[in-house]
Write a protein that holds these residues in place. Sequence first.
Motif, PDB file in Angstrom:
ATOM      1  N   GLY A  29      -8.474 -49.145  -2.254  1.00  0.00           N
ATOM      2  CA  GLY A  29      -7.115 -49.536  -1.867  1.00  0.00           C
ATOM      3  C   GLY A  29      -6.441 -50.300  -3.005  1.00  0.00           C
ATOM      4  O   GLY A  29      -7.073 -51.100  -3.685  1.00  0.00           O
ATOM      5  N   GLN A  37     -12.126 -42.515  -6.643  1.00  0.00           N
ATOM      6  CA  GLN A  37     -11.325 -41.794  -5.653  1.00  0.00           C
ATOM      7  C   GLN A  37      -9.865 -41.899  -6.083  1.00  0.00           C
ATOM      8  O   GLN A  37      -9.268 -42.956  -5.999  1.00  0.00           O
ATOM      9  CB  GLN A  37     -11.496 -42.406  -4.254  1.00  0.00           C
ATOM     10  N   GLY A  80      -7.811 -41.140   2.367  1.00  0.00           N
ATOM     11  CA  GLY A  80      -8.398 -41.592   3.629  1.00  0.00           C
ATOM     12  C   GLY A  80      -9.818 -42.100   3.463  1.00  0.00           C
ATOM     13  O   GLY A  80     -10.479 -41.841   2.456  1.00  0.00           O
ATOM     14  N   THR A  81     -10.277 -42.802   4.495  1.00  0.00           N
ATOM     15  CA  THR A  81     -11.598 -43.439   4.422  1.00  0.00           C
ATOM     16  C   THR A  81     -12.729 -42.407   4.356  1.00  0.00           C
ATOM     17  O   THR A  81     -13.739 -42.632   3.685  1.00  0.00           O
ATOM     18  CB  THR A  81     -11.815 -44.373   5.625  1.00  0.00           C
ATOM     19  N   ASP A 109     -12.596 -55.388   0.861  1.00  0.00           N
ATOM     20  CA  ASP A 109     -11.603 -56.376   1.295  1.00  0.00           C
ATOM     21  C   ASP A 109     -11.967 -56.991   2.647  1.00  0.00           C
ATOM     22  O   ASP A 109     -11.121 -57.550   3.330  1.00  0.00           O
ATOM     23  CB  ASP A 109     -10.196 -55.752   1.324  1.00  0.00           C
ATOM     24  N   GLY A 144      -8.343 -48.543  15.079  1.00  0.00           N
ATOM     25  CA  GLY A 144      -8.899 -47.389  15.766  1.00  0.00           C
ATOM     26  C   GLY A 144      -9.574 -47.844  17.052  1.00  0.00           C
ATOM     27  O   GLY A 144     -10.262 -48.869  17.063  1.00  0.00           O
ATOM     28  N   GLU A 195      -7.470 -43.082  16.134  1.00  0.00           N
ATOM     29  CA  GLU A 195      -6.635 -44.002  15.371  1.00  0.00           C
ATOM     30  C   GLU A 195      -5.374 -44.326  16.161  1.00  0.00           C
ATOM     31  O   GLU A 195      -4.873 -43.490  16.917  1.00  0.00           O
ATOM     32  CB  GLU A 195      -6.273 -43.379  14.014  1.00  0.00           C
ATOM     33  N   ASN A 231     -12.573 -50.357  16.323  1.00  0.00           N
ATOM     34  CA  ASN A 231     -13.464 -50.063  15.214  1.00  0.00           C
ATOM     35  C   ASN A 231     -13.232 -51.071  14.089  1.00  0.00           C
ATOM     36  O   ASN A 231     -12.112 -51.235  13.625  1.00  0.00           O
ATOM     37  CB  ASN A 231     -13.140 -48.634  14.728  1.00  0.00           C
TER      38      ASN A 231
HETATM   39  C1  UD1 Z   1      -9.497 -48.115   9.294  1.00  0.00           C
HETATM   40  C2  UD1 Z   1     -10.142 -47.274  10.394  1.00  0.00           C
HETATM   41  C3  UD1 Z   1      -9.818 -47.881  11.745  1.00  0.00           C
HETATM   42  C4  UD1 Z   1     -10.272 -49.330  11.803  1.00  0.00           C
HETATM   43  C5  UD1 Z   1      -9.679 -50.109  10.630  1.00  0.00           C
HETATM   44  C6  UD1 Z   1     -10.279 -51.479  10.565  1.00  0.00           C
HETATM   45  C7  UD1 Z   1     -10.208 -45.003   9.552  1.00  0.00           C
HETATM   46  C8  UD1 Z   1      -9.550 -43.667   9.581  1.00  0.00           C
HETATM   47  N1  UD1 Z   1      -9.656 -45.931  10.323  1.00  0.00           N
HETATM   48  O1  UD1 Z   1      -8.115 -48.014   9.501  1.00  0.00           O
HETATM   49  O2  UD1 Z   1     -10.455 -47.143  12.784  1.00  0.00           O
HETATM   50  O3  UD1 Z   1      -9.905 -49.906  13.044  1.00  0.00           O
HETATM   51  O4  UD1 Z   1      -9.953 -49.454   9.391  1.00  0.00           O
HETATM   52  O5  UD1 Z   1      -9.591 -52.226   9.613  1.00  0.00           O
HETATM   53  O6  UD1 Z   1     -11.205 -45.172   8.899  1.00  0.00           O
HETATM   54  N2  UD1 Z   1      -9.853 -47.038   1.642  1.00  0.00           N
HETATM   55  C9  UD1 Z   1     -10.241 -46.361   0.508  1.00  0.00           C
HETATM   56  N3  UD1 Z   1      -9.747 -45.131   0.267  1.00  0.00           N
HETATM   57  C10 UD1 Z   1      -8.879 -44.514   1.123  1.00  0.00           C
HETATM   58  C11 UD1 Z   1      -8.480 -45.213   2.283  1.00  0.00           C
HETATM   59  C12 UD1 Z   1      -8.985 -46.467   2.509  1.00  0.00           C
HETATM   60  O7  UD1 Z   1     -11.034 -46.878  -0.288  1.00  0.00           O
HETATM   61  O8  UD1 Z   1      -8.480 -43.389   0.834  1.00  0.00           O
HETATM   62  C13 UD1 Z   1     -10.378 -48.386   1.892  1.00  0.00           C
HETATM   63  C14 UD1 Z   1      -9.285 -49.409   1.863  1.00  0.00           C
HETATM   64  O9  UD1 Z   1      -9.187 -49.983   0.572  1.00  0.00           O
HETATM   65  C15 UD1 Z   1      -9.767 -50.425   2.869  1.00  0.00           C
HETATM   66  C16 UD1 Z   1     -10.531 -49.597   3.872  1.00  0.00           C
HETATM   67  O10 UD1 Z   1     -10.873 -48.396   3.217  1.00  0.00           O
HETATM   68  O11 UD1 Z   1     -10.666 -51.343   2.291  1.00  0.00           O
HETATM   69  C17 UD1 Z   1      -9.770 -49.320   5.150  1.00  0.00           C
HETATM   70  O12 UD1 Z   1      -8.581 -48.662   4.818  1.00  0.00           O
HETATM   71  P1  UD1 Z   1      -7.274 -48.877   5.659  1.00  0.00           P
HETATM   72  O13 UD1 Z   1      -6.211 -48.027   5.137  1.00  0.00           O
HETATM   73  O14 UD1 Z   1      -7.016 -50.332   5.796  1.00  0.00           O
HETATM   74  O15 UD1 Z   1      -7.767 -48.298   7.051  1.00  0.00           O
HETATM   75  P2  UD1 Z   1      -6.981 -48.321   8.383  1.00  0.00           P
HETATM   76  O16 UD1 Z   1      -6.047 -47.188   8.405  1.00  0.00           O
HETATM   77  O17 UD1 Z   1      -6.445 -49.660   8.621  1.00  0.00           O
END
Ligand code: UD1
Length: 453
Positions: free
Chosen positions: A9, A71, A76-77, A100, A135, A150, A165
Motif C-alpha cells: 500500500g 507487486q 488487491g490483497t 501497517d 469484510g 466485502e 475479517n
Molecule cells: C481488507 C480485507 C477485509 C478486511 C480488512 C481489514 C480483502 C479483500 N479485504 O480490506 O476483509 O476486513 O482488510 O482491514 O482482503 N495491500 C497490498 N496490495 C494490494 C492491496 C492491499 O499490499 O493490492 C495491503 C495494504 O497495504 C494493506 C492490506 O493489504 O496493508 C489491506 O489492504 P486494504 O486495501 O486496506 O484492504 P481493505 O480493502 O480495507
Amino acid sequence: MEVIVLAAGQGKRMRSVLPKVLQPLAAKPMLAHVLDTARTLEARRIVVVYGHGGEVVREALDAPDLAWARQDPPQGTGHAVQQAMPLVEDGDTALILYGDVPLIGVPTLQRLMAAASDTALALLTVSMDNPTGYGRILRDGAGKVTRIVEEKDATADERQVQEVNTGILAAPVTRLRQWLGNLKNDNAQGEYYLTDIIAMAVADGLEVVTTQPDAFEETLGVNNKTQLAELERIYQRNIARSLTDAGVTVIDPARLDVRGSLECGRDVEIDINCVFEGTVVLGDGVRIGANCIVRDATLGAGTRVAPFSQIEDTITGEACIIGPYARTRPGTVLGNDVHLGNFVEVKNSTIADHSKANHLAYVGDADIGQRVNVGAGTITCNYDGANKFRTVIEDDVFIGSDTQLVAPVRVGKGATLGAGTTLTKDAPAEQLTVSRAKQISLAGWQRPVKVKK
Ligand code: UD1
Ligand code: CA
C-alpha cells in the motif's frame, strides 16, 4: 511456517514522502515491528510484498531472513499474496500479516497458527459495534463460516453482521497456491480479493476456524497520522503497564515514552515526561527525575538523575547523582558516587569513584581519577580546531573554579590548580599550580566621571 507480509500500500493518506510501513511507531518502523513479531514465531521464511516506491523499504529493512516480492500495480490483497507464492514452499502453513498492522501480538498469532492445519484454515476475527468498511464473516445455520463478503459487495442484511475479517489468516501453502490461482476480480472493486479463498476452502472440504486476538488493538491498521498517534499511545500504555506490573514506580503511565528497550531492577522510580531510547538498563533503586531523556545507558544501583538531564551512551557505577540539567554524551563512564551537577557536560571521558563536577563544566576526552573536585566553570580544551587531545587528572586533585585545561595535559595526584588557571603544561603532583596575573590594587585611583557638554 512461512510468513507473508503485505506492505504494498502506498499510504497516500499519511501525506509523507516516507512510505507508510516505514513510519515509526516508538521510533521503529511499523513494518519492523511486524517482522520482529514474525521472527519471534520462528518463521522459516518471511516474504515481504512491496509496491511502487517500495525499494526504500527494502533498503531500510533488508536482512538475510527476508525475501522480497514486488507487486506493481496493486490489484488487491489476493493479487499481493500471489506475488509472494513463488518464494514459499509447499507443505508448510502460511501466515498472512500486514505491514501497517504493527501491534499484532505473538500469543494471538500462536493461537491462530495452532488452529491451522492441512485440513483447516484459521481466520483472525473480531466483533465490532460499527463494522463499516470491513469484510463480514458469513456463517451457515450451524454457525460454520461459509465465506467473507466485502462491505462494497454486501447486501443490506450481510452488512448487519458484526463479526469482521481482520485480514490476518493462516492457511496450508499447497491449498493456498491453488485457490489464489482461481481468484477472479469480478467484484465491486475489480480487485483480486484474498478473502475469496474462504469460500474455496469450504468447497474443498476444509474447516474454517476463527480465533480472536487477546486485545482488539492488535488488529488495528494505520492509514493516517492520527491513527499512528493513537497506536503510539496504546503501545506506550502497554509498556508502562508492563513496567508497573514488574514493580517499577511510574508516576504517570500516560507521560512515559519508551522507544527501544527499558530494563529495570527493583524499586526503580520514573517521574513524568521521561523518554527512554535505544537500550537502557536501570539498576535497583535508580530514580529518574521529571523531563529526562535517557538513551543507550546503563545506570548503576541507587543512581539518581535529577530533572531535565540528557543521558546518552553512558555507563554509571552505583549511587551517582546526575543533574538537574546535566548532559552526558557518548563515551561517558562514571564510577561509583560520582556527582555531576547543573550545566555539566561530559563526553568520551571516565570519571572515577567519589569525584564531583557540581556546576557549569565541560569535561571532554578526559580521564579523571578518584576523589577529584572539578570546580565551577572548568573546561577541558580538548580540541585545537583540527585534532582532539586527552586530559588526564589523577586522584585527589582539586581544580579551582574557571580553570581551562589545554589538552594534552596531565594533572598529577593530589595537585591543586588555582582558580582561573589556564593550564598549558603538566601540573606536578601535590603542588599548587596557578597561572594568573598577580593581583594589584591602585591606591588613589578614581572612577571616570561623565564629561559635561
Ligand atoms: C481488507 C480485507 C477485509 C478486511 C480488512 C481489514 C480483502 C479483500 N479485504 O480490506 O476483509 O476486513 O482488510 O482491514 O482482503 N495491500 C497490498 N496490495 C494490494 C492491496 C492491499 O499490499 O493490492 C495491503 C495494504 O497495504 C494493506 C492490506 O493489504 O496493508 C489491506 O489492504 P486494504 O486495501 O486496506 O484492504 P481493505 O480493502 O480495507
Ligand atoms: Ca483498509
